[in-house]
Write a protein that holds these residues in place. Structure first.
Motif, PDB file in Angstrom:
ATOM      1  N   UNK A 180       9.503   4.949   5.350  1.00  0.00           N
ATOM      2  CA  UNK A 180      10.716   4.517   6.090  1.00  0.00           C
ATOM      3  C   UNK A 180      11.893   3.864   5.378  1.00  0.00           C
ATOM      4  N   UNK A 181      12.939   4.884   5.136  1.00  0.00           N
ATOM      5  CA  UNK A 181      14.092   3.838   4.262  1.00  0.00           C
ATOM      6  C   UNK A 181      15.213   2.875   4.911  1.00  0.00           C
ATOM      7  N   UNK A 182      15.514   3.721   3.767  1.00  0.00           N
ATOM      8  CA  UNK A 182      17.356   2.268   4.683  1.00  0.00           C
ATOM      9  C   UNK A 182      18.069   2.819   5.935  1.00  0.00           C
ATOM     10  N   UNK A 183      18.336   2.391   6.570  1.00  0.00           N
ATOM     11  CA  UNK A 183      19.418   3.036   7.923  1.00  0.00           C
ATOM     12  C   UNK A 183      18.795   4.040   8.015  1.00  0.00           C
ATOM     13  N   UNK A 184      17.340   3.973   8.495  1.00  0.00           N
ATOM     14  CA  UNK A 184      16.699   4.441   9.631  1.00  0.00           C
ATOM     15  C   UNK A 184      16.216   6.084   8.864  1.00  0.00           C
ATOM     16  N   UNK A 185      16.210   6.357   7.722  1.00  0.00           N
ATOM     17  CA  UNK A 185      15.854   7.673   6.989  1.00  0.00           C
ATOM     18  C   UNK A 185      15.062   7.572   6.247  1.00  0.00           C
ATOM     19  N   UNK A 186      14.097   8.712   6.370  1.00  0.00           N
ATOM     20  CA  UNK A 186      12.410   8.924   5.929  1.00  0.00           C
ATOM     21  C   UNK A 186      12.546   9.198   4.408  1.00  0.00           C
ATOM     22  N   UNK A 187      11.503   8.863   3.923  1.00  0.00           N
ATOM     23  CA  UNK A 187      11.138  10.097   2.657  1.00  0.00           C
ATOM     24  C   UNK A 187      10.201  10.060   2.919  1.00  0.00           C
ATOM     25  N   UNK A 188       9.937  11.397   2.083  1.00  0.00           N
ATOM     26  CA  UNK A 188       8.232  11.965   1.523  1.00  0.00           C
ATOM     27  C   UNK A 188       7.162  11.511   1.451  1.00  0.00           C
ATOM     28  N   UNK A 189       6.529  11.297   1.678  1.00  0.00           N
ATOM     29  CA  UNK A 189       5.212  10.568   0.600  1.00  0.00           C
ATOM     30  C   UNK A 189       4.282  11.298  -0.516  1.00  0.00           C
ATOM     31  N   UNK A 190       4.669  10.717  -1.443  1.00  0.00           N
ATOM     32  CA  UNK A 190       4.179  11.052  -2.881  1.00  0.00           C
ATOM     33  C   UNK A 190       2.826  10.489  -3.774  1.00  0.00           C
ATOM     34  N   UNK A 191       2.946  11.083  -4.555  1.00  0.00           N
ATOM     35  CA  UNK A 191       1.732   9.695  -5.240  1.00  0.00           C
ATOM     36  C   UNK A 191       0.225   9.882  -5.153  1.00  0.00           C
ATOM     37  N   UNK A 192      -0.442   9.564  -5.155  1.00  0.00           N
ATOM     38  CA  UNK A 192      -1.542   9.641  -4.931  1.00  0.00           C
ATOM     39  C   UNK A 192      -1.766   8.206  -2.917  1.00  0.00           C
ATOM     40  N   UNK A 193      -1.532   8.100  -2.509  1.00  0.00           N
ATOM     41  CA  UNK A 193      -1.452   7.175  -2.200  1.00  0.00           C
ATOM     42  C   UNK A 193      -2.612   8.139  -0.138  1.00  0.00           C
ATOM     43  N   UNK A 194      -1.948   9.395  -0.726  1.00  0.00           N
ATOM     44  CA  UNK A 194      -2.664  10.488   0.476  1.00  0.00           C
ATOM     45  C   UNK A 194      -4.073  10.775   0.190  1.00  0.00           C
ATOM     46  N   UNK A 195      -4.057  10.659  -1.069  1.00  0.00           N
ATOM     47  CA  UNK A 195      -5.433  11.315  -1.521  1.00  0.00           C
ATOM     48  C   UNK A 195      -6.594   9.983  -1.193  1.00  0.00           C
ATOM     49  N   UNK A 196      -5.972   8.852  -1.882  1.00  0.00           N
ATOM     50  CA  UNK A 196      -7.247   7.732  -2.148  1.00  0.00           C
ATOM     51  C   UNK A 196      -8.029   6.903  -1.266  1.00  0.00           C
ATOM     52  N   UNK A 197      -6.787   7.292   0.390  1.00  0.00           N
ATOM     53  CA  UNK A 197      -7.444   7.455   1.834  1.00  0.00           C
ATOM     54  C   UNK A 197      -7.504   8.441   2.405  1.00  0.00           C
ATOM     55  N   UNK A 198      -7.583   9.675   2.033  1.00  0.00           N
ATOM     56  CA  UNK A 198      -8.189  10.352   2.937  1.00  0.00           C
ATOM     57  C   UNK A 198      -9.063  11.138   1.909  1.00  0.00           C
ATOM     58  N   UNK A 199      -9.488  10.618   1.635  1.00  0.00           N
ATOM     59  CA  UNK A 199     -10.440  11.973   0.182  1.00  0.00           C
ATOM     60  C   UNK A 199     -12.108  10.505   0.189  1.00  0.00           C
ATOM     61  N   UNK A 200     -12.819  11.476  -0.518  1.00  0.00           N
ATOM     62  CA  UNK A 200     -14.174  10.725  -0.012  1.00  0.00           C
ATOM     63  C   UNK A 200     -13.991  10.529  -1.426  1.00  0.00           C
ATOM     64  N   UNK A 201     -14.713   8.824  -1.527  1.00  0.00           N
ATOM     65  CA  UNK A 201     -14.999   7.862  -2.381  1.00  0.00           C
ATOM     66  C   UNK A 201     -16.201   8.923  -3.448  1.00  0.00           C
ATOM     67  N   UNK A 202     -16.765   9.565  -3.019  1.00  0.00           N
ATOM     68  CA  UNK A 202     -18.091  10.538  -4.127  1.00  0.00           C
ATOM     69  C   UNK A 202     -17.524  11.421  -4.623  1.00  0.00           C
ATOM     70  N   UNK A 203     -16.298  12.125  -4.209  1.00  0.00           N
ATOM     71  CA  UNK A 203     -15.318  12.624  -5.067  1.00  0.00           C
ATOM     72  C   UNK A 203     -14.866  12.155  -6.154  1.00  0.00           C
ATOM     73  N   UNK A 204     -15.186  12.905  -7.243  1.00  0.00           N
ATOM     74  CA  UNK A 204     -15.036  12.242  -9.080  1.00  0.00           C
ATOM     75  C   UNK A 204     -13.394  12.317  -9.456  1.00  0.00           C
ATOM     76  N   UNK A 205     -13.087  13.480  -8.498  1.00  0.00           N
ATOM     77  CA  UNK A 205     -11.497  13.209  -8.767  1.00  0.00           C
ATOM     78  C   UNK A 205     -10.248  12.806  -7.522  1.00  0.00           C
ATOM     79  N   UNK A 206     -11.314  11.734  -6.829  1.00  0.00           N
ATOM     80  CA  UNK A 206      -9.740  11.506  -6.302  1.00  0.00           C
ATOM     81  C   UNK A 206      -9.550  10.435  -6.569  1.00  0.00           C
ATOM     82  N   UNK A 207      -8.139  10.059  -7.117  1.00  0.00           N
ATOM     83  CA  UNK A 207      -7.900   9.024  -7.179  1.00  0.00           C
ATOM     84  C   UNK A 207      -8.606   7.722  -7.480  1.00  0.00           C
ATOM     85  N   UNK A 208      -8.382   6.394  -8.176  1.00  0.00           N
ATOM     86  CA  UNK A 208      -9.186   5.713  -8.681  1.00  0.00           C
ATOM     87  C   UNK A 208      -8.520   3.904  -8.004  1.00  0.00           C
TER      88      UNK A 208
END
Length: 369
Positions: free
Chosen positions: A305-333
């Protein structure tokens, strides 16, 4: 509506049957029965857990056939389920072709030995599934639910009460097996401030999908703030989140790594996004395809959620950090910095979307379909 799981006929040990030897009921079940059995003109509220069959080893979540036939129509949740096609009308009245039953709760209890003493509560349970405590709001009749998790919620992923994963899972399995809900431990008479009435644990309300909780969400609740902590002063030497280093912030949410690897529910979204907001000061939202009477569903994506009710697409590593398996060697630390999560401006806003008032929104509202 899906069929409410129930026994089509009383089981071999059903306490409502008059043709078998009467056994003493556990005190816990006797208490639940007193809460679940109403009478014409004094029907039980829809959020009160229904009586479940005592053959737990067989089918742990089937509504008792004897209770349905004798007192089912005195429970508003049963009436609602029947009206929506979730229960056949035939199970809501005694049937001469089935075993004979007691006529009401008082008669049934009078014809058997005194209830057996309750089991000793487990030390440190931290929450109670106890229908003898009334969570109903006296003005509206709706259940009281905490507006947010209390400061020591036993269902917080951080395990603030240090109960251990298996302890919490076992507790939740018991609640689900009884088709019930959890009363926040900070609102119990023994711990709450004077005059504070019992209320449903917010963590359990967001996380547990029992029929009882679904009915609460369908017909509405009264939200109340958690009790104020007895000691609101910070311990000497405590550090505000704003003063923490990046590594210290990561440490506060380390338990969330890979927490969505098996998928996620709207309730889990609220729990996780609340934690991220507390630590990083960002507002995230999951945008779902639709909302129906059972909750949010369909495809979903995460946005900021950005200012004035606008939205921003989710970038970076957060999605993979939450959704990738901790056993995946390529998962962001790490999930990366909050600044790295800010992507391109979304091509829509949440105007006209249906929200839960927290971190979930739906493009289509199907609750009236």
């Amino acid at each position: 509506m899906k069929q409410l799981p129930h026994r089509p006929t009383p089981c071999g040990r059903c306490p409502w049957r008059t043709d078998i030897p009467a056994e003493a009921l556990p005190a816990e079940r006797a208490g639940r029965l007193r809460a679940a059995c109403g009478r014409p003109g004094a029907e039980v509220a829809p959020y009160v857990p229904m009586d479940l069959c005592n053959q737990h080893h067989d089918h742990p979540e089937l509504v008792c056939a004897g209770w349905l036939a004798v007192h089912g129509l005195d429970h508003l949740g049963v009436r609602i389920a029947a009206s929506l096609g979730g229960l056949p009308a035939a199970v809501l009245r005694p049937d001469p072709a089935r075993p004979p039953l007691f006529t009401d709760l008082d008669t049934m209890l009078a014809g058997r030995p005194q209830p057996t003493p309750p089991n000793e509560p487990r030390a440190g349970a931290g929450a109670v599934e106890d229908t003898a405590l009334d969570v109903g709001d006296p003005d509206t009749g709706l259940p009281r639910v905490l507006s947010r998790r209390c400061s020591t919620c036993v269902l917080d992923p951080a395990d603030l009460m240090h109960l251990g994963t298996e302890h919490r899972r076992g507790f939740l399995r018991g609640v689900r097996a009884r088709d019930g809900y959890v009363i926040c431990h900070q609102t119990l008479p023994s711990t709450a401030p004077p005059g504070y009435a019992p209320a449903v644990c917010r963590g359990s309300y967001d996380k547990i999908r029992t029929t009882t909780v679904k009915i609460m969400k369908l017909f509405g609740v009264v939200e109340v703030d958690p009790p104020a902590p007895a000691n609101t002063t910070e311990p000497t030497g405590s550090v505000a989140v704003a003063d923490l280093s990046t590594d210290e912030r990561y440490a506060l949410i380390a338990d969330l790594a890979g927490c969505m690897v098996d998928g996620y529910t709207p309730e889990q979204v609220n729990l996780v996004f609340d934690r991220l907001r507390e630590v990083f000061g960002v507002e995230l939202v999951a945008v779902w395809e639709y909302l129906d009477v059972w909750g949010f569903g369909g495809n979903s994506d995460f946005y900021l959620r950005a200012e004035e009710g606008r939205l921003r697409e989710l970038a970076g590593d957060l999605w993979r950090w939450l959704n990738d398996s901790p056993d995946d060697p390529d998962r962001p630390t790490t999930p990366g910095s909050a600044k790295s999560w800010v992507g391109h401006a979304a091509d829509f806003t949440l105007d006209g979307y249906t929200s839960d008032g927290a971190h979930n929104a739906a493009a289509e509202d199907r609750r009236d379909i």
